[in-house]
Motif scaffolding. Structure first.
Motif, PDB file in Angstrom:
ATOM      1  N   GLY A 272       0.816  -1.213   0.000  1.00 34.26           N
ATOM      2  CA  GLY A 272       0.000   0.000   0.000  1.00 34.26           C
ATOM      3  C   GLY A 272       0.845   1.256   0.000  1.00 34.26           C
ATOM      4  N   ALA A 273       1.903   1.259   0.842  1.00 31.84           N
ATOM      5  CA  ALA A 273       2.793   2.420   0.893  1.00 31.84           C
ATOM      6  C   ALA A 273       3.507   2.620  -0.435  1.00 31.84           C
ATOM      7  N   ALA A 274       3.902   1.509  -1.075  1.00 32.25           N
ATOM      8  CA  ALA A 274       4.564   1.596  -2.378  1.00 32.25           C
ATOM      9  C   ALA A 274       3.628   2.200  -3.415  1.00 32.25           C
ATOM     10  N   ALA A 275       2.374   1.746  -3.416  1.00 29.59           N
ATOM     11  CA  ALA A 275       1.402   2.259  -4.382  1.00 29.59           C
ATOM     12  C   ALA A 275       1.141   3.753  -4.158  1.00 29.59           C
ATOM     13  N   ILE A 276       1.013   4.145  -2.880  1.00 34.71           N
ATOM     14  CA  ILE A 276       0.772   5.558  -2.563  1.00 34.71           C
ATOM     15  C   ILE A 276       1.967   6.410  -2.974  1.00 34.71           C
ATOM     16  N   ALA A 277       3.184   5.901  -2.706  1.00 38.99           N
ATOM     17  CA  ALA A 277       4.388   6.655  -3.063  1.00 38.99           C
ATOM     18  C   ALA A 277       4.487   6.864  -4.564  1.00 38.99           C
ATOM     19  N   VAL A 278       4.186   5.820  -5.340  1.00 35.57           N
ATOM     20  CA  VAL A 278       4.226   5.949  -6.801  1.00 35.57           C
ATOM     21  C   VAL A 278       3.135   6.896  -7.281  1.00 35.57           C
ATOM     22  N   GLY A 279       1.950   6.790  -6.674  1.00 25.48           N
ATOM     23  CA  GLY A 279       0.864   7.694  -7.052  1.00 25.48           C
ATOM     24  C   GLY A 279       1.221   9.141  -6.795  1.00 25.48           C
ATOM     25  N   ILE A 280       1.834   9.387  -5.630  1.00 24.67           N
ATOM     26  CA  ILE A 280       2.242  10.755  -5.306  1.00 24.67           C
ATOM     27  C   ILE A 280       3.324  11.234  -6.268  1.00 24.67           C
ATOM     28  N   SER A 281       4.270  10.346  -6.598  1.00 28.62           N
ATOM     29  CA  SER A 281       5.347  10.740  -7.515  1.00 28.62           C
ATOM     30  C   SER A 281       4.789  11.070  -8.897  1.00 28.62           C
ATOM     31  N   CYS A 282       3.802  10.276  -9.350  1.00 29.94           N
ATOM     32  CA  CYS A 282       3.173  10.568 -10.644  1.00 29.94           C
ATOM     33  C   CYS A 282       2.452  11.918 -10.590  1.00 29.94           C
ATOM     34  N   GLY A 283       1.750  12.149  -9.473  1.00 29.64           N
ATOM     35  CA  GLY A 283       1.053  13.421  -9.325  1.00 29.64           C
ATOM     36  C   GLY A 283       2.003  14.597  -9.318  1.00 29.64           C
ATOM     37  N   ILE A 284       3.140  14.428  -8.627  1.00 29.63           N
ATOM     38  CA  ILE A 284       4.139  15.493  -8.597  1.00 29.63           C
ATOM     39  C   ILE A 284       4.706  15.746  -9.996  1.00 29.63           C
TER      40      ILE A 284
END
Length: 400
Positions: A364-376
């Motif tokens: 879950g943390a990995a998915a959130i981190a990637v999602g945030i990085s894509c958003g950034i």
């Protein structure tokens, strides 16, 4: 159209691999750091849950540290619980071993938990005897040199034949009269977990070891709903027996677990926020490189607009490129995060000799981190994309 835009974005991103990698570096480090930090927090939480898992919420942990010659005797604590039978059901004193370690056949086992207890300790901690017997009241009265060992000690040290054998703690030798059932779950089997223990009658331990003392008690409550009243009464009663400089701390295990969970969550949150700064730096790097890309491809943009490309098409193209760059960096960060976690798990046992801690990455943390990085990436790529889309095609065609 979307497929073609994405395909072209991937080609443009991969056309300069070194520059793209350096651009993604902030995202990679940020995602890796988030995964490792959250994994460390998960490992600490699991370690704490393993410690408290088999003990109920109806237990009070009493710790007494006396700075003066005046001390609290075991009989004093028994008297306190007998005064309030509506609050307390029973107790087990826990005597420390004073720094001595377990020795079998001349070999030392420093990580094995050794303590002096009474006959109720195994029941309080939900241990069951698999072989032989547990500690009995007569063992305490007669100061017998006997002990009960955990399943891990029986298997790893004695090959499953520990019952009837002997072991040494300090200079004293003890005969094994019982072996406890294994209760560590597979996830908790870092070493011996809760099964890496040796239990000795506390009276025996204190009689043969001058440095041993009872500074901790597990008190069983009649009703967990009245734990606050029972905790307050125990604290007040023990403080009457010690001097003002002595330390007395009484806490229910459920409250201790909640408090530690809260502290771990706060610590992980702060560290994750610090690691998130790397993601912000990575986003700035993406914006910078996209601005350079717009400048380098000014003539290309002019030709495309002269051929009829709309501003939205140009905007989408550059935003997708920024998103692809950050997403690729996020994926590499996940891989690196899991690799670093595995390396740390191999190193930690050599650093933390007294406790065992595993870094447990979270999907879950990995998915959130990637999602945030894509958003950034998309957020920081929008400004360069907007600049590219608003270029005057005539001026762009003249650009050299």
């Amino acid at each position: 159209m979307i497929k073609e835009t994405f395909k072209q974005a991937v080609q443009n991103v991969l056309s300069n691999k070194v520059r793209t990698f350096l651009t993604m570096l902030g995202i990679i480090i940020g995602v890796m750091a988030v995964i490792v930090i959250v994994g460390l927090g998960n490992g600490m939480t699991h370690m704490m849950q393993d410690f408290y898992s088999d003990m109920g919420s109806d237990i009070l942990a009493v710790n007494i540290m006396t700075a003066s010659t005046r001390s609290v005797e075991v009989n004093d604590v028994y008297r306190i619980i007998n005064e309030k039978p509506e609050y307390y059901k029973g107790l087990s004193p826990i005597a420390s071993v004073g720094g001595d370690t377990l020795r079998v056949a001349g070999e030392k086992y420093r990580r094995t938990y050794i303590s002096g207890v009474n006959e109720d300790y195994t029941t309080i901690n939900n241990y069951k005897v698999a072989k032989g017997r547990g500690i009995q009241y007569t063992d305490l009265i007669d100061n017998k040199n006997i002990c009960v060992i955990g399943d891990y000690v029986d298997r790893k040290i004695f090959g499953g034949n520990g019952l009837g054998s002997t072991l040494k703690v300090g200079a004293s030798e003890y005969r094994i009269v019982g072996v406890l059932e294994g209760r560590s779950r597979p996830a908790a089997q870092y070493e011996g977990g809760n099964d890496d223990i040796v239990l000795i009658p506390y009276t025996t331990l204190m009689s043969v070891n001058n440095t041993s003392s009872v500074s901790q008690y597990y008190v069983v409550l009649q009703d967990a709903d009245h734990s606050d009243e029972a905790q307050e009464y125990m604290q007040k009663s023990i403080k009457k027996l010690v001097s003002k400089d002595d330390y007395v701390y009484v806490q229910s295990l459920s409250a201790a677990m909640a408090q530690m969970s809260s502290m771990i969550n706060v610590m992980v949150g702060v560290l994750t926020a610090i690691a998130g700064i790397s993601l912000l730096v990575g986003g700035i790097g993406i914006m910078n490189i996209m601005l350079v890309s717009v400048t380098e491809r000014t003539r290309e943009i002019g030709i495309r607009k002269a051929l009829g490309a709309q501003e939205s098409t140009i905007l989408t193209q550059f935003v997708v490129e920024a998103g692809v760059t950050s997403a690729l960096g996020g994926c590499l960060g996940i891989v690196l995060g899991y690799v670093v976690s595995a390396i740390i798990n191999q190193i930690l046992p050599y650093i933390l000799t007294d406790i065992t801690l595993n870094v447990t990455p979270s999907a879950g943390a990995a998915a959130i981190a990637v999602g945030i990085s894509c958003g950034i990436g998309v957020l920081f790529g929008f400004l360069p994309a907007r600049r590219a889309a608003s270029l005057n095609p005539i001026e762009a065609l003249r650009y050299d």
